[in-house]
Design an enzyme around this catalytic site. Structure first.
Site, PDB file in Angstrom:
ATOM      1  N   SER A   1       0.808  -1.205   0.000  1.00 46.52           N
ATOM      2  CA  SER A   1       0.000   0.000   0.000  1.00 46.52           C
ATOM      3  C   SER A   1       0.849   1.266   0.000  1.00 46.52           C
ATOM      4  CB  SER A   1      -0.957  -0.054   1.202  1.00 46.52           C
ATOM      5  OG  SER A   1      -1.870   1.005   1.179  1.00 46.52           O
ATOM      6  N   ASP A  55       9.883   5.669 -10.101  1.00 50.79           N
ATOM      7  CA  ASP A  55       9.397   6.276 -11.345  1.00 50.79           C
ATOM      8  C   ASP A  55      10.045   7.624 -11.628  1.00 50.79           C
ATOM      9  OD1 ASP A  55       7.848   4.103 -11.872  1.00 50.79           O
ATOM     10  OD2 ASP A  55       5.921   5.052 -11.432  1.00 50.79           O
ATOM     11  N   LYS A  73      -0.583  -4.281  -3.389  1.00 52.40           N
ATOM     12  CA  LYS A  73      -1.884  -3.745  -2.984  1.00 52.40           C
ATOM     13  C   LYS A  73      -2.021  -2.320  -3.508  1.00 52.40           C
ATOM     14  CE  LYS A  73      -4.822  -2.587   0.972  1.00 52.40           C
ATOM     15  NZ  LYS A  73      -4.980  -1.153   0.629  1.00 52.40           N
TER      16      LYS A  73
END
Length: 569
Positions: free
Chosen positions: A299, A310, A324
Protein backbone atom coordinates in the site's frame (compact mmCIF):
# COMPACT_ATOMS: atom_id res chain seq x y z
CA UNK A 1 -50.78 -4.29 -5.25
CA UNK A 2 -48.99 -1.63 -7.24
CA UNK A 3 -46.25 -2.51 -9.67
CA UNK A 4 -42.68 -1.33 -9.81
CA UNK A 5 -41.04 -1.50 -13.22
CA UNK A 6 -43.67 -3.99 -14.40
CA UNK A 7 -43.01 -6.44 -11.53
CA UNK A 8 -45.32 -7.34 -8.67
CA UNK A 9 -44.54 -5.99 -5.23
CA UNK A 10 -42.88 -8.65 -3.07
CA UNK A 11 -44.29 -8.03 0.40
CA UNK A 12 -44.98 -5.50 3.12
CA UNK A 13 -41.33 -5.55 4.23
CA UNK A 14 -40.45 -4.34 0.76
CA UNK A 15 -42.24 -1.10 1.56
CA UNK A 16 -39.91 -0.62 4.50
CA UNK A 17 -36.92 -1.52 2.35
CA UNK A 18 -37.82 0.80 -0.53
CA UNK A 19 -38.44 3.68 1.87
CA UNK A 20 -35.11 3.05 3.50
CA UNK A 21 -33.03 2.83 0.34
CA UNK A 22 -34.71 5.90 -1.17
CA UNK A 23 -33.96 7.89 1.98
CA UNK A 24 -30.34 6.71 1.86
CA UNK A 25 -29.97 7.53 -1.80
CA UNK A 26 -29.59 3.97 -3.10
CA UNK A 27 -32.32 4.29 -5.73
CA UNK A 28 -31.23 6.14 -8.84
CA UNK A 29 -33.38 7.49 -11.63
CA UNK A 30 -33.35 5.54 -14.88
CA UNK A 31 -32.05 2.31 -13.37
CA UNK A 32 -35.29 0.48 -12.50
CA UNK A 33 -33.88 -3.03 -12.94
CA UNK A 34 -31.09 -2.44 -10.44
CA UNK A 35 -33.41 -0.62 -8.02
CA UNK A 36 -35.84 -3.53 -8.05
CA UNK A 37 -32.99 -5.99 -7.45
CA UNK A 38 -31.84 -4.04 -4.39
CA UNK A 39 -35.36 -3.92 -2.90
CA UNK A 40 -36.01 -7.58 -3.65
CA UNK A 41 -32.83 -8.86 -2.04
CA UNK A 42 -33.12 -6.64 1.03
CA UNK A 43 -36.64 -8.00 1.48
CA UNK A 44 -35.39 -11.60 1.16
CA UNK A 45 -32.60 -10.98 3.67
CA UNK A 46 -34.93 -9.33 6.19
CA UNK A 47 -37.50 -12.14 5.86
CA UNK A 48 -34.87 -14.87 6.17
CA UNK A 49 -33.41 -13.24 9.28
CA UNK A 50 -36.89 -12.93 10.83
CA UNK A 51 -37.72 -16.61 10.12
CA UNK A 52 -34.40 -17.80 11.60
CA UNK A 53 -34.93 -15.73 14.72
CA UNK A 54 -38.46 -17.10 15.16
CA UNK A 55 -38.17 -20.78 14.24
CA UNK A 56 -34.54 -21.96 14.57
CA UNK A 57 -34.32 -24.83 17.07
CA UNK A 58 -31.90 -22.98 19.37
CA UNK A 59 -31.61 -19.37 20.45
CA UNK A 60 -29.62 -17.33 17.95
CA UNK A 61 -27.38 -14.32 18.53
CA UNK A 62 -28.68 -11.61 16.17
CA UNK A 63 -25.43 -9.63 16.26
CA UNK A 64 -23.29 -12.66 15.42
CA UNK A 65 -25.63 -13.72 12.62
CA UNK A 66 -25.57 -10.28 10.98
CA UNK A 67 -21.81 -9.91 11.36
CA UNK A 68 -21.33 -13.34 9.78
CA UNK A 69 -23.55 -12.31 6.88
CA UNK A 70 -21.76 -9.01 6.45
CA UNK A 71 -18.37 -10.74 6.58
CA UNK A 72 -19.33 -13.28 3.92
CA UNK A 73 -20.76 -10.53 1.68
CA UNK A 74 -17.64 -8.38 1.89
CA UNK A 75 -15.35 -11.39 1.49
CA UNK A 76 -16.79 -11.87 -2.00
CA UNK A 77 -15.41 -8.46 -3.06
CA UNK A 78 -11.77 -7.89 -2.12
CA UNK A 79 -9.65 -8.55 0.99
CA UNK A 80 -9.60 -4.89 2.03
CA UNK A 81 -13.29 -3.98 2.16
CA UNK A 82 -14.16 -4.73 5.77
CA UNK A 83 -16.79 -4.07 8.42
CA UNK A 84 -15.55 -2.57 11.69
CA UNK A 85 -18.03 -2.98 14.58
CA UNK A 86 -17.97 -0.59 17.51
CA UNK A 87 -16.09 -3.15 19.61
CA UNK A 88 -13.11 -3.00 17.22
CA UNK A 89 -12.92 0.77 16.80
CA UNK A 90 -10.07 1.15 19.30
CA UNK A 91 -7.90 -1.22 17.27
CA UNK A 92 -8.86 0.55 14.05
CA UNK A 93 -7.97 3.95 15.49
CA UNK A 94 -4.63 2.60 16.70
CA UNK A 95 -3.85 1.31 13.20
CA UNK A 96 -4.47 4.72 11.65
CA UNK A 97 -3.11 7.03 14.36
CA UNK A 98 -0.71 4.83 16.31
CA UNK A 99 -2.32 6.14 19.49
CA UNK A 100 -4.49 4.59 22.21
CA UNK A 101 -4.87 4.77 25.99
CA UNK A 102 -3.55 1.79 27.90
CA UNK A 103 -0.41 0.24 29.39
CA UNK A 104 1.85 0.06 26.32
CA UNK A 105 2.67 -3.62 25.79
CA UNK A 106 2.19 -6.34 23.19
CA UNK A 107 0.39 -9.49 24.35
CA UNK A 108 0.09 -13.00 22.94
CA UNK A 109 -2.29 -15.90 23.58
CA UNK A 110 -1.01 -19.25 24.86
CA UNK A 111 -3.45 -22.09 25.55
CA UNK A 112 -5.67 -20.86 28.42
CA UNK A 113 -3.78 -17.66 29.19
CA UNK A 114 -2.48 -14.46 27.64
CA UNK A 115 1.15 -13.44 28.14
CA UNK A 116 3.08 -10.17 27.91
CA UNK A 117 5.21 -10.57 24.80
CA UNK A 118 6.89 -7.15 24.67
CA UNK A 119 6.52 -4.07 26.87
CA UNK A 120 7.34 -0.83 25.06
CA UNK A 121 10.33 0.95 26.55
CA UNK A 122 9.41 3.85 28.81
CA UNK A 123 5.65 3.22 28.72
CA UNK A 124 3.45 2.43 31.78
CA UNK A 125 3.79 -1.38 31.66
CA UNK A 126 7.57 -1.13 31.44
CA UNK A 127 7.83 1.50 34.18
CA UNK A 128 5.58 -0.52 36.49
CA UNK A 129 7.72 -3.63 36.06
CA UNK A 130 5.79 -5.89 33.68
CA UNK A 131 8.16 -8.09 31.69
CA UNK A 132 7.98 -10.18 28.55
CA UNK A 133 6.98 -13.72 29.49
CA UNK A 134 4.66 -12.70 32.34
CA UNK A 135 1.49 -14.81 32.37
CA UNK A 136 -1.58 -12.65 33.06
CA UNK A 137 -3.62 -14.34 35.78
CA UNK A 138 -6.11 -11.59 36.53
CA UNK A 139 -6.87 -7.93 35.82
CA UNK A 140 -8.53 -5.85 38.53
CA UNK A 141 -9.41 -9.09 40.31
CA UNK A 142 -11.12 -10.65 37.28
CA UNK A 143 -9.76 -14.10 36.37
CA UNK A 144 -8.24 -14.09 32.88
CA UNK A 145 -8.05 -17.86 32.41
CA UNK A 146 -9.73 -18.84 29.14
CA UNK A 147 -10.13 -15.22 28.00
CA UNK A 148 -9.42 -14.26 24.41
CA UNK A 149 -6.49 -11.97 23.61
CA UNK A 150 -9.03 -9.35 22.52
CA UNK A 151 -10.80 -9.53 25.91
CA UNK A 152 -7.54 -9.12 27.83
CA UNK A 153 -6.52 -6.22 25.59
CA UNK A 154 -9.80 -4.46 26.27
CA UNK A 155 -9.32 -4.89 30.03
CA UNK A 156 -5.84 -3.39 29.85
CA UNK A 157 -7.05 -0.39 27.86
CA UNK A 158 -9.02 2.42 29.42
CA UNK A 159 -9.10 6.18 29.95
CA UNK A 160 -5.72 7.83 30.50
CA UNK A 161 -4.66 8.38 34.13
CA UNK A 162 -6.80 5.52 35.46
CA UNK A 163 -5.38 2.60 37.46
CA UNK A 164 -5.35 -1.05 36.48
CA UNK A 165 -4.01 -3.88 38.63
CA UNK A 166 -2.48 -6.82 36.78
CA UNK A 167 -1.62 -10.07 38.59
CA UNK A 168 1.00 -12.13 36.76
CA UNK A 169 2.96 -15.33 37.13
CA UNK A 170 6.68 -14.94 36.31
CA UNK A 171 9.12 -17.74 35.53
CA UNK A 172 11.45 -18.41 38.45
CA UNK A 173 9.24 -16.78 41.09
CA UNK A 174 7.09 -18.88 43.39
CA UNK A 175 4.33 -16.38 44.14
CA UNK A 176 2.21 -14.30 41.73
CA UNK A 177 3.11 -10.63 41.38
CA UNK A 178 0.48 -7.90 41.72
CA UNK A 179 1.45 -4.88 39.62
CA UNK A 180 -0.41 -1.58 39.66
CA UNK A 181 -0.21 0.46 36.46
CA UNK A 182 -1.46 3.93 35.61
CA UNK A 183 -2.78 3.98 32.05
CA UNK A 184 -1.51 6.70 29.74
CA UNK A 185 -2.13 7.87 26.19
CA UNK A 186 0.17 5.61 24.15
CA UNK A 187 1.72 7.01 20.98
CA UNK A 188 3.92 4.47 19.22
CA UNK A 189 6.73 6.00 17.17
CA UNK A 190 6.43 4.53 13.64
CA UNK A 191 10.17 5.08 13.18
CA UNK A 192 11.35 2.12 15.24
CA UNK A 193 15.03 2.88 14.61
CA UNK A 194 17.38 5.25 12.86
CA UNK A 195 21.14 5.57 13.00
CA UNK A 196 24.38 5.32 11.06
CA UNK A 197 25.29 2.00 9.43
CA UNK A 198 28.70 3.21 8.27
CA UNK A 199 30.65 6.48 8.35
CA UNK A 200 28.57 8.09 5.60
CA UNK A 201 25.27 6.21 5.47
CA UNK A 202 22.24 6.59 7.69
CA UNK A 203 19.27 4.23 7.88
CA UNK A 204 15.64 5.02 8.80
CA UNK A 205 13.29 2.12 9.59
CA UNK A 206 9.61 2.99 9.20
CA UNK A 207 7.14 0.40 10.50
CA UNK A 208 3.83 1.85 9.27
CA UNK A 209 2.18 4.93 7.79
CA UNK A 210 0.26 6.27 10.76
CA UNK A 211 -0.70 9.88 11.34
CA UNK A 212 2.32 12.26 11.27
CA UNK A 213 4.78 9.47 10.44
CA UNK A 214 6.29 11.67 7.71
CA UNK A 215 7.17 14.23 10.38
CA UNK A 216 9.00 11.54 12.37
CA UNK A 217 10.93 10.47 9.27
CA UNK A 218 11.79 14.11 8.54
CA UNK A 219 13.18 14.57 12.07
CA UNK A 220 15.25 11.41 11.69
CA UNK A 221 16.52 12.49 8.27
CA UNK A 222 17.57 15.94 9.48
CA UNK A 223 19.23 14.51 12.59
CA UNK A 224 21.21 12.00 10.54
CA UNK A 225 22.40 14.73 8.18
CA UNK A 226 23.05 17.54 10.65
CA UNK A 227 24.21 15.68 13.77
CA UNK A 228 25.75 12.52 12.36
CA UNK A 229 27.05 13.72 9.00
CA UNK A 230 25.06 11.31 6.85
CA UNK A 231 25.80 11.76 3.15
CA UNK A 232 23.63 8.86 1.99
CA UNK A 233 20.29 7.54 3.20
CA UNK A 234 18.67 4.09 3.27
CA UNK A 235 14.91 4.05 3.91
CA UNK A 236 13.79 0.65 5.18
CA UNK A 237 10.14 -0.13 4.33
CA UNK A 238 10.44 -3.90 4.67
CA UNK A 239 7.42 -5.39 6.40
CA UNK A 240 5.65 -2.01 6.37
CA UNK A 241 1.97 -2.79 5.58
CA UNK A 242 1.11 0.81 4.66
CA UNK A 243 -1.54 3.09 6.12
CA UNK A 244 -2.54 6.66 5.33
CA UNK A 245 -2.19 7.75 1.70
CA UNK A 246 -1.60 11.41 2.63
CA UNK A 247 1.36 10.39 4.77
CA UNK A 248 2.86 8.49 1.83
CA UNK A 249 2.67 11.67 -0.27
CA UNK A 250 4.24 13.75 2.51
CA UNK A 251 7.04 11.22 2.99
CA UNK A 252 7.82 11.16 -0.74
CA UNK A 253 7.89 14.96 -0.55
CA UNK A 254 10.99 14.74 1.67
CA UNK A 255 12.97 13.60 -1.38
CA UNK A 256 10.97 14.87 -4.38
CA UNK A 257 10.69 18.56 -5.39
CA UNK A 258 7.49 20.56 -5.03
CA UNK A 259 4.91 19.74 -7.72
CA UNK A 260 6.09 16.16 -8.35
CA UNK A 261 3.33 13.64 -8.94
CA UNK A 262 3.38 10.89 -6.32
CA UNK A 263 0.18 8.95 -6.97
CA UNK A 264 -3.23 9.29 -8.61
CA UNK A 265 -6.49 7.57 -7.72
CA UNK A 266 -9.25 6.47 -10.09
CA UNK A 267 -12.57 4.94 -9.10
CA UNK A 268 -16.27 4.68 -9.96
CA UNK A 269 -17.11 8.13 -8.56
CA UNK A 270 -15.28 10.55 -10.82
CA UNK A 271 -15.31 13.49 -8.42
CA UNK A 272 -13.14 11.44 -6.07
CA UNK A 273 -10.46 10.92 -8.72
CA UNK A 274 -7.40 12.89 -7.74
CA UNK A 275 -3.73 13.44 -8.56
CA UNK A 276 -1.57 13.79 -5.45
CA UNK A 277 1.50 16.00 -5.87
CA UNK A 278 4.16 17.16 -3.46
CA UNK A 279 3.21 20.55 -2.04
CA UNK A 280 6.32 21.72 -0.19
CA UNK A 281 10.01 22.15 -0.81
CA UNK A 282 11.84 18.86 -0.29
CA UNK A 283 14.31 18.31 2.53
CA UNK A 284 16.88 16.90 0.08
CA UNK A 285 16.45 16.16 -3.63
CA UNK A 286 20.04 15.02 -4.33
CA UNK A 287 21.27 12.88 -1.44
CA UNK A 288 21.83 9.29 -2.68
CA UNK A 289 18.84 7.22 -1.61
CA UNK A 290 18.07 3.50 -1.44
CA UNK A 291 14.63 2.19 -0.47
CA UNK A 292 14.52 -1.39 0.83
CA UNK A 293 11.29 -3.38 0.31
CA UNK A 294 10.08 -6.97 0.56
CA UNK A 295 6.90 -9.03 0.24
CA UNK A 296 5.54 -7.40 3.39
CA UNK A 297 5.81 -3.87 1.95
CA UNK A 298 2.29 -2.87 0.90
CA UNK A 299 0.00 0.00 0.00
CA UNK A 300 1.56 3.31 1.14
CA UNK A 301 5.00 1.64 1.17
CA UNK A 302 4.51 0.78 -2.49
CA UNK A 303 3.39 4.33 -3.28
CA UNK A 304 6.61 5.75 -1.83
CA UNK A 305 8.89 3.10 -3.38
CA UNK A 306 7.08 3.37 -6.74
CA UNK A 307 7.22 7.19 -6.82
CA UNK A 308 10.94 7.14 -5.96
CA UNK A 309 11.55 4.57 -8.70
CA UNK A 310 9.40 6.28 -11.35
CA UNK A 311 11.10 9.63 -10.76
CA UNK A 312 14.52 7.90 -10.76
CA UNK A 313 15.14 9.55 -7.41
CA UNK A 314 16.61 6.46 -5.72
CA UNK A 315 17.37 2.77 -6.15
CA UNK A 316 14.96 0.10 -4.87
CA UNK A 317 16.62 -2.97 -3.29
CA UNK A 318 15.10 -6.19 -1.93
CA UNK A 319 12.15 -8.30 -3.10
CA UNK A 320 8.98 -7.59 -5.01
CA UNK A 321 6.45 -5.83 -2.80
CA UNK A 322 3.04 -7.14 -1.77
CA UNK A 323 0.91 -5.76 -4.61
CA UNK A 324 -1.88 -3.74 -2.98
CA UNK A 325 -2.99 -0.86 -5.18
CA UNK A 326 -6.49 -0.34 -3.83
CA UNK A 327 -7.62 2.77 -1.95
CA UNK A 328 -9.97 2.40 1.02
CA UNK A 329 -12.32 5.07 2.32
CA UNK A 330 -13.88 4.81 5.77
CA UNK A 331 -17.64 5.39 5.87
CA UNK A 332 -19.67 5.83 9.06
CA UNK A 333 -22.43 3.35 9.88
CA UNK A 334 -25.12 3.39 12.60
CA UNK A 335 -24.18 2.54 16.20
CA UNK A 336 -20.58 3.79 15.87
CA UNK A 337 -19.60 1.12 13.36
CA UNK A 338 -17.56 1.79 10.21
CA UNK A 339 -17.24 0.39 6.71
CA UNK A 340 -13.76 0.45 5.20
CA UNK A 341 -14.63 0.22 1.51
CA UNK A 342 -12.42 0.06 -1.56
CA UNK A 343 -13.30 3.12 -3.64
CA UNK A 344 -10.45 3.42 -6.13
CA UNK A 345 -7.21 2.05 -7.50
CA UNK A 346 -4.03 4.03 -7.27
CA UNK A 347 -1.50 4.63 -10.03
CA UNK A 348 2.09 5.77 -9.58
CA UNK A 349 3.69 8.41 -11.86
CA UNK A 350 4.70 6.06 -14.71
CA UNK A 351 1.02 5.04 -15.01
CA UNK A 352 1.45 1.66 -13.33
CA UNK A 353 -1.20 0.24 -11.05
CA UNK A 354 0.44 -1.68 -8.22
CA UNK A 355 -2.59 -3.89 -7.58
CA UNK A 356 -1.96 -7.54 -8.41
CA UNK A 357 -3.93 -8.35 -11.53
CA UNK A 358 -4.07 -12.08 -10.94
CA UNK A 359 -5.30 -13.27 -7.53
CA UNK A 360 -4.78 -16.93 -8.48
CA UNK A 361 -0.98 -16.77 -8.28
CA UNK A 362 -0.47 -15.33 -4.80
CA UNK A 363 2.25 -16.51 -2.42
CA UNK A 364 1.21 -18.14 0.87
CA UNK A 365 1.47 -14.76 2.64
CA UNK A 366 -0.86 -13.15 0.08
CA UNK A 367 1.85 -11.26 -1.80
CA UNK A 368 2.37 -11.36 -5.56
CA UNK A 369 3.79 -14.61 -6.92
CA UNK A 370 4.11 -15.59 -10.56
CA UNK A 371 2.67 -13.01 -12.96
CA UNK A 372 1.75 -14.33 -16.45
CA UNK A 373 3.16 -12.34 -19.38
CA UNK A 374 -0.39 -11.82 -20.67
CA UNK A 375 -1.13 -9.62 -17.65
CA UNK A 376 1.96 -7.43 -18.03
CA UNK A 377 2.13 -3.92 -19.51
CA UNK A 378 5.34 -1.99 -20.10
CA UNK A 379 5.91 1.52 -18.73
CA UNK A 380 8.89 3.86 -18.48
CA UNK A 381 10.41 5.92 -15.69
CA UNK A 382 11.35 9.61 -15.95
CA UNK A 383 14.78 8.63 -17.32
CA UNK A 384 13.26 6.15 -19.78
CA UNK A 385 13.98 2.96 -17.84
CA UNK A 386 11.56 0.11 -18.49
CA UNK A 387 9.26 -0.96 -15.64
CA UNK A 388 6.18 -3.18 -15.59
CA UNK A 389 2.84 -3.45 -13.84
CA UNK A 390 1.14 -6.72 -12.89
CA UNK A 391 1.44 -6.40 -9.15
CA UNK A 392 3.80 -4.80 -6.68
CA UNK A 393 7.09 -2.96 -7.16
CA UNK A 394 9.94 -4.97 -8.65
CA UNK A 395 13.24 -3.81 -7.11
CA UNK A 396 16.06 -2.43 -9.24
CA UNK A 397 18.35 -4.82 -7.36
CA UNK A 398 16.87 -8.13 -6.22
CA UNK A 399 18.21 -9.94 -3.17
CA UNK A 400 17.14 -13.62 -2.93
CA UNK A 401 14.32 -14.16 -0.46
CA UNK A 402 15.27 -16.27 2.56
CA UNK A 403 12.87 -19.12 3.26
CA UNK A 404 12.78 -20.56 6.76
CA UNK A 405 12.82 -24.31 7.38
CA UNK A 406 9.89 -26.22 8.84
CA UNK A 407 11.94 -26.61 12.01
CA UNK A 408 12.20 -22.84 12.47
CA UNK A 409 8.51 -22.32 11.70
CA UNK A 410 7.65 -24.89 14.37
CA UNK A 411 9.87 -23.18 16.96
CA UNK A 412 8.08 -19.88 16.31
CA UNK A 413 4.55 -21.27 15.98
CA UNK A 414 4.83 -23.28 19.20
CA UNK A 415 6.56 -20.32 20.92
CA UNK A 416 9.42 -22.57 21.98
CA UNK A 417 12.00 -19.78 21.69
CA UNK A 418 9.76 -17.46 23.72
CA UNK A 419 9.47 -20.06 26.51
CA UNK A 420 13.21 -20.79 26.54
CA UNK A 421 14.11 -17.10 26.82
CA UNK A 422 11.77 -16.78 29.83
CA UNK A 423 14.04 -19.26 31.58
CA UNK A 424 17.21 -17.68 30.19
CA UNK A 425 16.30 -14.23 31.54
CA UNK A 426 15.55 -15.66 34.99
CA UNK A 427 19.06 -17.14 35.04
CA UNK A 428 21.02 -14.24 33.49
CA UNK A 429 20.89 -10.73 34.91
CA UNK A 430 22.57 -9.21 31.85
CA UNK A 431 23.99 -9.91 28.40
CA UNK A 432 26.55 -8.00 26.29
CA UNK A 433 25.43 -4.95 24.30
CA UNK A 434 23.79 -5.74 20.92
CA UNK A 435 26.95 -4.80 19.01
CA UNK A 436 28.97 -7.34 21.04
CA UNK A 437 26.32 -10.01 21.63
CA UNK A 438 26.35 -13.41 19.97
CA UNK A 439 24.55 -16.69 20.51
CA UNK A 440 27.51 -18.65 21.84
CA UNK A 441 27.94 -22.40 21.54
CA UNK A 442 27.08 -22.57 25.24
CA UNK A 443 23.79 -20.72 24.80
CA UNK A 444 22.85 -22.70 21.70
CA UNK A 445 23.78 -26.01 23.33
CA UNK A 446 21.58 -25.14 26.31
CA UNK A 447 18.74 -24.23 23.94
CA UNK A 448 19.17 -27.53 22.06
CA UNK A 449 19.01 -29.48 25.32
CA UNK A 450 15.88 -27.56 26.28
CA UNK A 451 14.08 -28.28 23.00
CA UNK A 452 15.04 -31.97 22.75
CA UNK A 453 13.79 -32.54 26.31
CA UNK A 454 10.32 -31.22 25.44
CA UNK A 455 7.72 -33.92 24.91
CA UNK A 456 5.36 -31.33 23.44
CA UNK A 457 7.58 -30.11 20.58
CA UNK A 458 6.42 -31.59 17.29
CA UNK A 459 7.18 -30.81 13.66
CA UNK A 460 7.63 -32.46 10.30
CA UNK A 461 10.21 -31.71 7.64
CA UNK A 462 9.32 -30.55 4.13
CA UNK A 463 10.83 -33.79 2.77
CA UNK A 464 8.52 -35.79 5.04
CA UNK A 465 5.49 -33.81 3.87
CA UNK A 466 6.37 -34.45 0.23
CA UNK A 467 6.98 -38.13 0.98
CA UNK A 468 3.47 -38.36 2.45
CA UNK A 469 2.04 -36.95 -0.80
CA UNK A 470 4.12 -39.41 -2.85
CA UNK A 471 3.00 -42.33 -0.71
CA UNK A 472 -0.68 -41.38 -1.06
CA UNK A 473 -0.29 -41.11 -4.86
CA UNK A 474 1.50 -44.49 -5.00
CA UNK A 475 -1.25 -46.15 -2.97
CA UNK A 476 -3.91 -44.66 -5.23
CA UNK A 477 -2.13 -45.80 -8.42
CA UNK A 478 -1.22 -49.26 -7.10
CA UNK A 479 2.58 -48.81 -6.94
CA UNK A 480 2.93 -48.85 -3.16
CA UNK A 481 2.15 -52.52 -2.53
CA UNK A 482 4.80 -53.71 -5.00
CA UNK A 483 7.43 -51.38 -3.51
CA UNK A 484 6.41 -51.36 0.16
CA UNK A 485 9.90 -52.22 1.44
CA UNK A 486 11.49 -49.36 -0.48
CA UNK A 487 8.87 -46.93 0.77
CA UNK A 488 9.30 -48.07 4.39
CA UNK A 489 13.11 -47.78 4.16
CA UNK A 490 12.86 -44.26 2.75
CA UNK A 491 10.28 -43.28 5.37
CA UNK A 492 12.64 -44.31 8.18
CA UNK A 493 15.49 -42.34 6.64
CA UNK A 494 13.26 -39.27 6.53
CA UNK A 495 12.38 -39.41 10.22
CA UNK A 496 13.18 -36.02 11.72
CA UNK A 497 15.90 -35.60 14.30
CA UNK A 498 15.33 -32.48 16.39
CA UNK A 499 18.94 -32.22 17.53
CA UNK A 500 20.33 -32.72 14.00
CA UNK A 501 17.94 -30.20 12.47
CA UNK A 502 18.72 -27.65 15.19
CA UNK A 503 22.35 -27.94 14.11
CA UNK A 504 21.56 -27.92 10.37
CA UNK A 505 19.43 -24.79 10.64
CA UNK A 506 21.41 -23.04 13.35
CA UNK A 507 22.00 -19.87 11.31
CA UNK A 508 18.31 -19.04 11.07
CA UNK A 509 17.47 -20.20 14.60
CA UNK A 510 20.39 -18.11 15.94
CA UNK A 511 18.83 -14.95 14.53
CA UNK A 512 15.44 -15.58 16.13
CA UNK A 513 16.98 -16.59 19.44
CA UNK A 514 19.15 -13.46 19.53
CA UNK A 515 16.16 -11.29 18.63
CA UNK A 516 14.08 -12.60 21.53
CA UNK A 517 16.96 -12.40 24.02
CA UNK A 518 18.00 -8.86 23.10
CA UNK A 519 14.42 -7.55 23.22
CA UNK A 520 14.31 -8.59 26.89
CA UNK A 521 17.43 -6.61 27.83
CA UNK A 522 17.64 -3.80 25.24
CA UNK A 523 14.09 -3.60 23.90
CA UNK A 524 13.21 -3.43 20.21
CA UNK A 525 16.03 -1.02 19.28
CA UNK A 526 18.62 -3.39 20.67
CA UNK A 527 17.27 -6.28 18.61
CA UNK A 528 17.30 -4.08 15.49
CA UNK A 529 20.91 -3.02 16.07
CA UNK A 530 21.93 -6.66 16.27
CA UNK A 531 19.97 -7.70 13.18
CA UNK A 532 21.46 -4.93 11.03
CA UNK A 533 24.96 -6.37 11.55
CA UNK A 534 24.13 -9.41 9.40
CA UNK A 535 21.47 -8.23 6.97
CA UNK A 536 21.88 -9.41 3.37
CA UNK A 537 19.53 -6.80 1.94
CA UNK A 538 21.23 -3.99 3.84
CA UNK A 539 24.61 -5.32 2.74
CA UNK A 540 23.53 -5.10 -0.91
CA UNK A 541 22.00 -1.65 -0.36
CA UNK A 542 25.32 -0.42 1.08
CA UNK A 543 27.16 -1.92 -1.86
CA UNK A 544 24.92 -0.10 -4.36
CA UNK A 545 24.86 3.25 -2.58
CA UNK A 546 28.60 3.02 -1.91
CA UNK A 547 29.44 2.81 -5.61
CA UNK A 548 28.60 6.05 -7.39
CA UNK A 549 29.03 4.45 -10.82
CA UNK A 550 26.64 1.57 -10.02
CA UNK A 551 24.11 3.82 -8.28
CA UNK A 552 24.00 6.40 -11.08
CA UNK A 553 24.20 3.68 -13.73
CA UNK A 554 21.04 2.02 -12.40
CA UNK A 555 19.16 5.33 -12.35
CA UNK A 556 20.35 6.26 -15.84
CA UNK A 557 19.61 2.84 -17.26
CA UNK A 558 23.23 2.14 -18.23
CA UNK A 559 23.61 -0.57 -15.56
CA UNK A 560 21.20 -3.48 -15.87
CA UNK A 561 18.74 -3.67 -13.00
CA UNK A 562 16.07 -6.22 -12.15
CA UNK A 563 13.10 -3.85 -12.20
CA UNK A 564 12.08 -5.44 -15.48
CA UNK A 565 11.96 -8.92 -14.00
CA UNK A 566 8.27 -9.27 -14.67
CA UNK A 567 7.65 -12.61 -13.03
CA UNK A 568 9.84 -12.36 -9.97
CA UNK A 569 8.35 -14.32 -7.09
Amino acid sequence: MKKISGRKWIGWTGAVAIGLIISLGFVTAGNEERNFSIVKNLDIFYSLFRELNTYYVEETNPEELVETGIGAMLESLDPYTTYIPESEMDDFNFMTTGEYAGVGALITGREDYVYISEPYKGFPADKAGLKAGDKILSIDGVDMKGKRTEDVSNKLKGPANTDVTVTVERYGQDDPLEINIVRKAIQIDPVSYYGMVDDKTGIIILDNFTQDCSRNVEKALKDLKEEHGAEKIILDLRGNPGGLLDEAVKLANLFLPRGSEVVSTKGKIEQWDKIYRTSKAAVDTVIPLVVMINRGSASASEIVAGAIQDHDRGVIVGNRSFGKGLVQTTRSLPYNAKLKVTTAKYYIPSGRCIQALDYSHRNEDGSVGYVPDSLITEFTTQNGRTVYDGGGISPDVVVPYDKYSNMTFALVAQQTIFDYVNRFVAEHSSVPAPEAFSVTDGIYGDFTDYVTALDSFRYTSESRERFKTLKEAAEKEGYYEANADAFETLEKKLDVSVSEDLENFRDEVDDLLADEILKRYYYRKGAVKYALQDDKVLEKALEVIGSDSEYQGILNGTVLSHAGDRRQR
